[in-house]
Motif scaffolding. Structure first.
Motif, PDB file in Angstrom:
ATOM      1  N   GLN A   1       1.426 -52.848  -5.687  1.00 38.16           N
ATOM      2  CA  GLN A   1       1.268 -53.002  -7.131  1.00 38.16           C
ATOM      3  C   GLN A   1       2.263 -53.994  -7.723  1.00 38.16           C
ATOM      4  OE1 GLN A   1       1.583 -48.909  -8.103  1.00 38.16           O
ATOM      5  NE2 GLN A   1       3.774 -48.962  -8.517  1.00 38.16           N
ATOM      6  N   HIS A   2       3.270 -54.387  -6.958  1.00 41.11           N
ATOM      7  CA  HIS A   2       4.261 -55.357  -7.436  1.00 41.11           C
ATOM      8  C   HIS A   2       4.174 -56.704  -6.725  1.00 41.11           C
ATOM      9  CE1 HIS A   2       6.082 -52.294  -9.872  1.00 41.11           C
ATOM     10  NE2 HIS A   2       6.229 -51.510  -8.809  1.00 41.11           N
ATOM     11  N   ILE A   3       3.188 -56.853  -5.837  1.00 42.42           N
ATOM     12  CA  ILE A   3       3.025 -58.117  -5.118  1.00 42.42           C
ATOM     13  C   ILE A   3       1.988 -58.962  -5.841  1.00 42.42           C
ATOM     14  CG2 ILE A   3       2.177 -59.194  -2.994  1.00 42.42           C
ATOM     15  CD1 ILE A   3       3.412 -57.026  -1.413  1.00 42.42           C
ATOM     16  N   SER A   4       2.362 -60.196  -6.132  1.00 44.64           N
ATOM     17  CA  SER A   4       1.418 -61.119  -6.767  1.00 44.64           C
ATOM     18  C   SER A   4       0.359 -61.539  -5.750  1.00 44.64           C
ATOM     19  CB  SER A   4       2.154 -62.361  -7.275  1.00 44.64           C
ATOM     20  OG  SER A   4       2.653 -63.112  -6.181  1.00 44.64           O
ATOM     21  N   TRP A   5      -0.751 -62.042  -6.260  1.00 43.73           N
ATOM     22  CA  TRP A   5      -1.805 -62.525  -5.370  1.00 43.73           C
ATOM     23  C   TRP A   5      -1.273 -63.660  -4.501  1.00 43.73           C
ATOM     24  CZ3 TRP A   5      -5.632 -60.716  -3.021  1.00 43.73           C
ATOM     25  CH2 TRP A   5      -6.584 -61.541  -2.414  1.00 43.73           C
ATOM     26  N   GLU A   6      -0.412 -64.497  -5.057  1.00 46.15           N
ATOM     27  CA  GLU A   6       0.169 -65.600  -4.286  1.00 46.15           C
ATOM     28  C   GLU A   6       0.966 -65.073  -3.094  1.00 46.15           C
ATOM     29  OE1 GLU A   6       3.470 -69.150  -4.772  1.00 46.15           O
ATOM     30  OE2 GLU A   6       2.525 -68.357  -6.567  1.00 46.15           O
ATOM     31  N   ARG A   7       1.783 -64.054  -3.309  1.00 48.71           N
ATOM     32  CA  ARG A   7       2.562 -63.467  -2.211  1.00 48.71           C
ATOM     33  C   ARG A   7       1.639 -62.806  -1.190  1.00 48.71           C
ATOM     34  NH1 ARG A   7       6.948 -59.549  -4.441  1.00 48.71           N
ATOM     35  NH2 ARG A   7       7.299 -59.267  -2.216  1.00 48.71           N
ATOM     36  N   PHE A   8       0.582 -62.160  -1.669  1.00 46.05           N
ATOM     37  CA  PHE A   8      -0.365 -61.496  -0.774  1.00 46.05           C
ATOM     38  C   PHE A   8      -1.056 -62.521   0.125  1.00 46.05           C
ATOM     39  CE2 PHE A   8      -4.193 -59.319   0.552  1.00 46.05           C
ATOM     40  CZ  PHE A   8      -3.759 -58.020   0.772  1.00 46.05           C
ATOM     41  N   THR A   9      -1.575 -63.581  -0.477  1.00 47.54           N
ATOM     42  CA  THR A   9      -2.316 -64.578   0.303  1.00 47.54           C
ATOM     43  C   THR A   9      -1.401 -65.410   1.191  1.00 47.54           C
ATOM     44  OG1 THR A   9      -2.285 -66.134  -1.559  1.00 47.54           O
ATOM     45  CG2 THR A   9      -4.227 -64.717  -1.342  1.00 47.54           C
ATOM     46  N   GLN A  10      -0.143 -65.552   0.828  1.00 49.99           N
ATOM     47  CA  GLN A  10       0.802 -66.291   1.676  1.00 49.99           C
ATOM     48  C   GLN A  10       0.964 -65.588   3.021  1.00 49.99           C
ATOM     49  OE1 GLN A  10       4.723 -66.709  -0.014  1.00 49.99           O
ATOM     50  NE2 GLN A  10       5.415 -68.050   1.610  1.00 49.99           N
TER      51      GLN A  10
ATOM     52  N   ASN B   1      -0.017 -56.151   2.742  1.00 46.75           N
ATOM     53  CA  ASN B   1      -0.549 -57.490   2.998  1.00 46.75           C
ATOM     54  C   ASN B   1      -0.513 -57.803   4.498  1.00 46.75           C
ATOM     55  OD1 ASN B   1       2.266 -57.666   3.041  1.00 46.75           O
ATOM     56  ND2 ASN B   1       2.389 -59.265   1.485  1.00 46.75           N
TER      57      ASN B   1
ATOM     58  N   ASP C   1       6.327 -60.830   3.841  1.00 48.92           N
ATOM     59  CA  ASP C   1       6.790 -60.820   2.453  1.00 48.92           C
ATOM     60  C   ASP C   1       6.497 -59.425   1.938  1.00 48.92           C
ATOM     61  OD1 ASP C   1       7.668 -61.302  -0.085  1.00 48.92           O
ATOM     62  OD2 ASP C   1       6.210 -62.868  -0.541  1.00 48.92           O
TER      63      ASP C   1
END
Length: 179
Positions: free
Chosen positions: A93-102, A143, A88
């Motif tokens: 700086q534009h990646i949400s924590w949800e996208r990072f942890t996914q 990520n 993903d």
């Protein structure tokens, strides 16, 4: 083989069968595609016994359940190839924590749970499919690079414990993989 029904998982399975593997377990979140089914038929024709378990490698209970099924119905587990992963991409700086942890979950949680739950087994190998991104970085893949760097460190940690551990920092595969 986690991510066993993906392109890399199937290619490594074909190689393993060519080298004499007789029992393979694929762990995947999704059903086998038509292409995967054809590859599996070829592996079985070559003499391998293929077992497919559905589960999310980043969920400890799924791994416990699958390892219990292997323990009760198959020969002893002799090795792990952790090839599961997702992408993903995006600038950090534009990646949400949800996208990072996914992106982190299958590689970090999956590798850690596999380590914890198999460390007392007599494994011949424990191989993580990492990426050159963990060493060189890759634009938009912070990520993914971090997740792969964790697997690299885990392989070193396992070896310090006297356990098998190898992390392969793959580059792009031609005709397969996420690249």
């Amino acid at each position: 083989i986690t991510g066993g029904l993906g392109a890399l998982g199937l290619q490594i399975a074909e190689w393993m069968v060519l080298k004499g593997a007789k029992y393979l377990v694929f762990i995947n979140r999704h059903q086998a595609s038509l292409q995967a089914q054809k590859t599996i038929e070829g592996l079985e024709t070559a003499g391998a016994s293929i077992h497919i378990f559905s589960g999310d490698i980043s969920i400890e209970a799924d791994i416990i359940n699958i390892l219990d099924q292997i323990h009760t119905s198959l020969p002893p587990l002799r090795g792990v190839i952790h090839a599961a992963g997702i992408l993903d991409d995006g600038v950090l700086q534009h990646i949400s924590w949800e996208r990072f942890t996914q992106v982190m979950a299958p590689k970090v949680k999956g590798a850690w749970y596999l380590h914890q739950l198999t460390q007392n087994l007599s494994l011949d190998f424990f191989v993580c499919f990492s990426s050159m991104a963990s060493l060189l970085g890759s634009p938009g893949q912070g990520n993914y690079a971090a997740a792969n760097a964790f697997m690299d460190a885990l392989a070193h940690y396992r070896r310090r414990l006297g356990l098998p551990g190898l992390s392969i920092n793959w580059g792009a595969w031609s005709q397969a993989g996420m690249a």
